[in-house]
Scaffold this motif. Structure first.
Motif, PDB file in Angstrom:
ATOM      1  N   THR A 123       0.837  -1.061   0.041  1.00  0.00           N
ATOM      2  CA  THR A 123       0.086  -0.013   0.017  1.00  0.00           C
ATOM      3  C   THR A 123       0.900   1.357   0.035  1.00  0.00           C
ATOM      4  OG1 THR A 123      -0.068   0.060   2.474  1.00  0.00           O
ATOM      5  CG2 THR A 123      -1.841  -1.276   1.174  1.00  0.00           C
ATOM      6  N   GLU A 124       0.309   2.262  -0.524  1.00  0.00           N
ATOM      7  CA  GLU A 124       0.740   3.703  -0.547  1.00  0.00           C
ATOM      8  C   GLU A 124       1.366   3.831   0.768  1.00  0.00           C
ATOM      9  OE1 GLU A 124       1.800   6.844  -2.969  1.00  0.00           O
ATOM     10  OE2 GLU A 124       1.093   5.174  -3.697  1.00  0.00           O
ATOM     11  N   CYS A 164       4.976  -4.111  -8.494  1.00  0.00           N
ATOM     12  CA  CYS A 164       4.655  -3.154  -7.028  1.00  0.00           C
ATOM     13  C   CYS A 164       6.077  -2.805  -6.627  1.00  0.00           C
ATOM     14  CB  CYS A 164       3.550  -3.734  -6.154  1.00  0.00           C
ATOM     15  SG  CYS A 164       1.997  -3.847  -6.706  1.00  0.00           S
ATOM     16  N   ALA A 165       7.002  -4.169  -6.189  1.00  0.00           N
ATOM     17  CA  ALA A 165       8.046  -3.814  -5.554  1.00  0.00           C
ATOM     18  C   ALA A 165       9.007  -2.924  -6.252  1.00  0.00           C
ATOM     19  CB  ALA A 165       8.802  -5.235  -5.200  1.00  0.00           C
ATOM     20  N   ALA A 166       8.997  -2.993  -7.753  1.00  0.00           N
ATOM     21  CA  ALA A 166       9.689  -2.208  -8.682  1.00  0.00           C
ATOM     22  C   ALA A 166       9.596  -0.502  -8.289  1.00  0.00           C
ATOM     23  CB  ALA A 166       9.341  -2.361 -10.026  1.00  0.00           C
ATOM     24  N   ASP A 167       8.198  -0.454  -8.023  1.00  0.00           N
ATOM     25  CA  ASP A 167       7.837   1.229  -7.920  1.00  0.00           C
ATOM     26  C   ASP A 167       8.229   1.351  -6.583  1.00  0.00           C
ATOM     27  OD1 ASP A 167       5.976   3.217  -8.705  1.00  0.00           O
ATOM     28  OD2 ASP A 167       4.975   2.615  -6.715  1.00  0.00           O
ATOM     29  N   PHE A 168       8.256   0.451  -5.300  1.00  0.00           N
ATOM     30  CA  PHE A 168       8.419   0.580  -4.084  1.00  0.00           C
ATOM     31  C   PHE A 168       9.893   0.900  -4.006  1.00  0.00           C
ATOM     32  CE2 PHE A 168       7.956  -1.359   0.344  1.00  0.00           C
ATOM     33  CZ  PHE A 168       8.332  -0.202   0.970  1.00  0.00           C
ATOM     34  N   ASP A 209       0.765  -4.609   7.256  1.00  0.00           N
ATOM     35  CA  ASP A 209      -0.491  -3.453   7.089  1.00  0.00           C
ATOM     36  C   ASP A 209      -1.548  -4.380   7.366  1.00  0.00           C
ATOM     37  OD1 ASP A 209      -0.621  -5.033   4.866  1.00  0.00           O
ATOM     38  OD2 ASP A 209      -1.352  -3.483   3.788  1.00  0.00           O
ATOM     39  N   GLN A 210      -1.736  -5.726   7.518  1.00  0.00           N
ATOM     40  CA  GLN A 210      -2.835  -6.350   7.879  1.00  0.00           C
ATOM     41  C   GLN A 210      -2.911  -6.814   9.372  1.00  0.00           C
ATOM     42  OE1 GLN A 210      -3.553  -9.204   4.945  1.00  0.00           O
ATOM     43  NE2 GLN A 210      -3.182  -7.921   3.246  1.00  0.00           N
ATOM     44  N   GLU A 247      -2.214   1.101   9.347  1.00  0.00           N
ATOM     45  CA  GLU A 247      -3.609   0.540   8.625  1.00  0.00           C
ATOM     46  C   GLU A 247      -3.742   1.479   7.286  1.00  0.00           C
ATOM     47  OE1 GLU A 247      -7.830   1.813  10.081  1.00  0.00           O
ATOM     48  OE2 GLU A 247      -6.917   0.042  11.007  1.00  0.00           O
ATOM     49  N   SER A 248      -4.171   0.719   6.047  1.00  0.00           N
ATOM     50  CA  SER A 248      -4.148   1.364   4.983  1.00  0.00           C
ATOM     51  C   SER A 248      -5.805   1.987   4.925  1.00  0.00           C
ATOM     52  CB  SER A 248      -4.010   0.417   3.866  1.00  0.00           C
ATOM     53  OG  SER A 248      -5.007  -0.678   4.065  1.00  0.00           O
ATOM     54  N   ASP A 249      -5.607   3.020   4.041  1.00  0.00           N
ATOM     55  CA  ASP A 249      -7.036   3.805   4.032  1.00  0.00           C
ATOM     56  C   ASP A 249      -7.836   2.682   3.043  1.00  0.00           C
ATOM     57  OD1 ASP A 249      -9.162   5.137   3.405  1.00  0.00           O
ATOM     58  OD2 ASP A 249      -8.149   6.527   1.917  1.00  0.00           O
ATOM     59  N   SER A 250      -8.939   2.076   3.616  1.00  0.00           N
ATOM     60  CA  SER A 250      -9.720   1.153   2.699  1.00  0.00           C
ATOM     61  C   SER A 250     -10.992   2.091   2.163  1.00  0.00           C
ATOM     62  CB  SER A 250     -10.423   0.297   3.751  1.00  0.00           C
ATOM     63  OG  SER A 250     -10.978   0.801   4.770  1.00  0.00           O
TER      64      SER A 250
END
Lengths: 361, 274
Positions: free
Chosen positions: B32-33, B86-90, B130-131, B150-153
């Motif tokens: 997550t962001e 996603c990891a590439a972005d991270f 995050d979970q 906590e991610s924004d859900s």
């Protein structure tokens, strides 16, 4: 009475117009707590809908819209239900008085008299209250303060008057005498029954007389609007004046708008709500001012050529459309701007969040 | 240069091995962001590197074909692909912030895998998850402090490209389904009224007891159409920005911190054990 009422024919242009006006009216309502109807009433009247049918149909769309809006804003912690119910209780009395007055005028002076009464009420109230709110909003905006201005001193004085029973409103965080909430509520109801927009007394009343914030006042107004809209609609329904087709078309647009407007309040600063409210009130006030000669001619109070009356009516209509569009643009623009600022603030917050984590290491 | 690869256990460049690390654990295929930003900023301020791990829960799909990991459990290709993307972005974000970054995809039970990682990697100072389920599993297994972000859900971040994990598509899907259902009901109601408008107008304007008709109608319409419009805005990613959302993240971090402190013997800097 029913025979005297004419229901308009609906074509695509009328339907589209009502839907769009409904959407923008809903947007305004969700944002400032009321205002949808004040745009819609003249909007429908411009289409040839009689004043009383316009008000009745509006009121009938208003309470379900207010319910949806209030629910949304309650989730954001902006609604003071207790204040809303106190206001609504006194407003209900105001609505009944207002309806009786309206019916009296309709019976005595006919449709033109009723239209004139509605338009005059619009102009007077919007000019006075709108001017004051604009003055305050501009002052608060130029100070850069999130709220408060010299106008709030009245509320502080009123709050300091200890006339029992004193009531504490938790969400609004104010302690004020019941004897001040009653007149504000009554005036709200009275205006609502007359021009279907009690909020233009209710919201400024809650802000400047009782001392609630713009957020709480505009959100709580939705509770008031629901309660008295419901009561008022039952009254109009008993007279058979509700054109359900108009109501449902407006509702289609306004439920879209009211949710967006409610979301919008979470993006902006407090004085922005006041500014939008004042701006729209004053532009519509000018618009209705141009419509008054038409009713005066109908009542044979003044004489004017048919062409001139038509030109004035057109000017009134164009200005009203301008008020709608400008209001929507201001709300959406401020949402957009605030959203960008929010993103920046969020990034900052994350930085401070890492400070918390840093302590652990 | 960051790496996103199926590094075999134990094969690590020295610079990263000797560095203090933040272990970012995700029980799904993305990050997550919130977690990315938090980990990167924390890494940048503390000089820690980031080891990001996507763990495929093998209990959910042992029979799928895919890349085999060290423990012999197959990871579905889609899971691996999404994780790497996603990891590439991270990794790019971390690199930009000057934070060393490594990534792995593993399979198995989250608690077990994190235990293995904390014991095979040197200097894991902090774990971020995050979970709830991941957090609970991890805290029961390791002595390293665990933070849950906590991610924004509610879909707000999705509009900004925030949620990169598959969960976002789940929420969006839900909104799409709800919008479609409420939309269909609303359309049917409108069609019913306007196709019979003459009869409707005849009875609805009669007054008296018939006054219940318009009132009941608008309630029904507001429920159906209100449900449609509410879900429509959510589906489009237009949701409220409330301070509560942000506070929530802060609170969760603080609560996790308190729980962690209470759960460990002393508020000492944790030492990695091999």
């Amino acid at each position: 009475m029913q025979e005297a009422i004419q229901f308009i024919n609906l074509d695509m242009i009328n339907v589209s117009f009502l839907f769009i006006v409904g959407f923008i009216g809903g947007l305004v309502s969700g944002f400032i707590g009321s205002g949808g109807a004040f745009v819609l009433t003249p909007g429908m009247m411009s289409l040839g809908v009689p004043g009383t049918v316009a008000i009745a149909s509006n009121m009938c769309h208003k309470f379900p819209k207010a319910l949806v809006g209030a629910y949304k804003r309650f989730k954001y912690g902006q609604v003071d239900i207790k204040l809303g119910l106190y206001m609504a209780a006194s407003a209900t009395v105001g609505v009944q008085v207002g309806i009786r007055l309206q019916k009296l005028i309709l019976a005595k002076w006919g449709q033109a008299g009723s239209d004139l009464y509605v338009s005059l009420s619009f102009v007077t109230i919007l000019a006075v209250v709108g001017g004051f709110v604009l003055y305050d909003a501009l002052k608060a905006g130029s100070k850069g303060a999130s709220s408060d201005s010299t106008a709030m001193t009245l509320a502080k004085r009123i709050q300091s008057l200890n006339i029992p029973p004193m009531i504490y409103f938790k969400t609004a965080n104010i302690r004020v005498s019941l004897w001040f909430t009653i007149p504000v509520g009554f005036a709200t109801g009275m205006l609502a029954a007359t021009i279907a927009v009690g909020g233009f007394i209710g919201v400024p009343g809650m802000i400047y007389v009782l001392g609630a914030s713009s957020f709480v006042a505009s959100a709580t107004e939705l509770v008031v609007a629901f309660c008295m809209g419901f009561g008022g609609s039952v009254n109009w329904a008993l007279s058979g004046m509700i054109d359900i087709r108009l109501t449902l078309i407006i509702l289609a647009g306004s439920l879209l708008g009211v949710q967006l407007g409610a979301i919008g309040t979470t993006y902006v600063k407090e004085h922005m709500i006041k500014f939008v409210m004042a701006f729209i009130m004053l532009v519509v006030c000018v618009s209705r001012g141009f419509a008054i000669p038409k009713y005066l001619v109908k009542l044979n109070i003044i004489e004017m050529s048919e062409g001139s009356v038509k030109i004035l009516s057109n000017i009134s209509f164009v200005i009203m459309c301008g008020a709608l569009l400008s209001g929507a643009i201001i709300i959406l623009g401020s949402m957009w701007k605030a959203r960008k600022a929010e993103a920046a603030a969020e990034a900052e917050l994350r930085l401070s969040g890492s400070d918390v984590a840093e302590d652990m290491i | 240069m960051f790496r996103t690869q199926n590094d075999q256990d134990g094969i690590m460049d020295t610079a990263f091995t000797e560095k203090e690390k933040i272990l970012v654990v995700e029980g799904g295929p993305g990050f997550t962001e919130e977690i990315m930003d938090y980990a990167i900023q924390l890494g940048a301020r503390t000089g820690c590197g980031i080891m990001a791990v996507n763990i495929y829960n093998s209990a959910e799909g042992n029979s799928v074909s895919g890349t085999l990991t060290g423990n012999g459990i197959a990871i579905p290709e889609s899971f691996a692909k999404t994780s790497f993307r996603c990891a590439a972005d991270f990794g790019k974000k971390a690199e930009k912030a000057g934070v060393l970054f490594r990534h792995r995809v593993r399979s198995g039970n989250v608690g077990d895998e994190v235990w293995t990682l904390t014991h095979s990697l040197k200097r894991v100072d902090l774990i971020i998850a995050d979970q709830d389920s991941d957090y609970e599993e991890i805290t029961g297994r390791v002595s390293v402090p665990v933070f849950r972000i906590e991610s924004d859900s509610n879909g707000l971040k999705k509009k900004n490209g925030g949620l990169m994990a598959g969960a976002s598509s789940g929420n969006r899907k839900e909104y799409v389904v709800k919008t479609a259902i409420y939309g269909a009901i609303s359309a049917a109601l409108y069609a019913a009224v306007f196709m019979n408008s003459e009869i409707v107008m005849k009875y609805f304007t009669k007054g008296g007891l018939y006054s219940a008709l318009p009132i009941a109608t608008v309630f029904i319409f507001s429920f159906a159409h209100g449900g449609f419009t509410g879900n429509l805005w959510s589906m489009l990613g237009i949701e409220a920005v409330t301070p509560q959302i942000q506070k929530k993240t802060e609170e969760v971090v603080r609560v996790s911190k308190v729980r962690e402190v209470a759960g460990t013997t002393a508020r000492k800097r944790p030492q990695a054990s091999i």
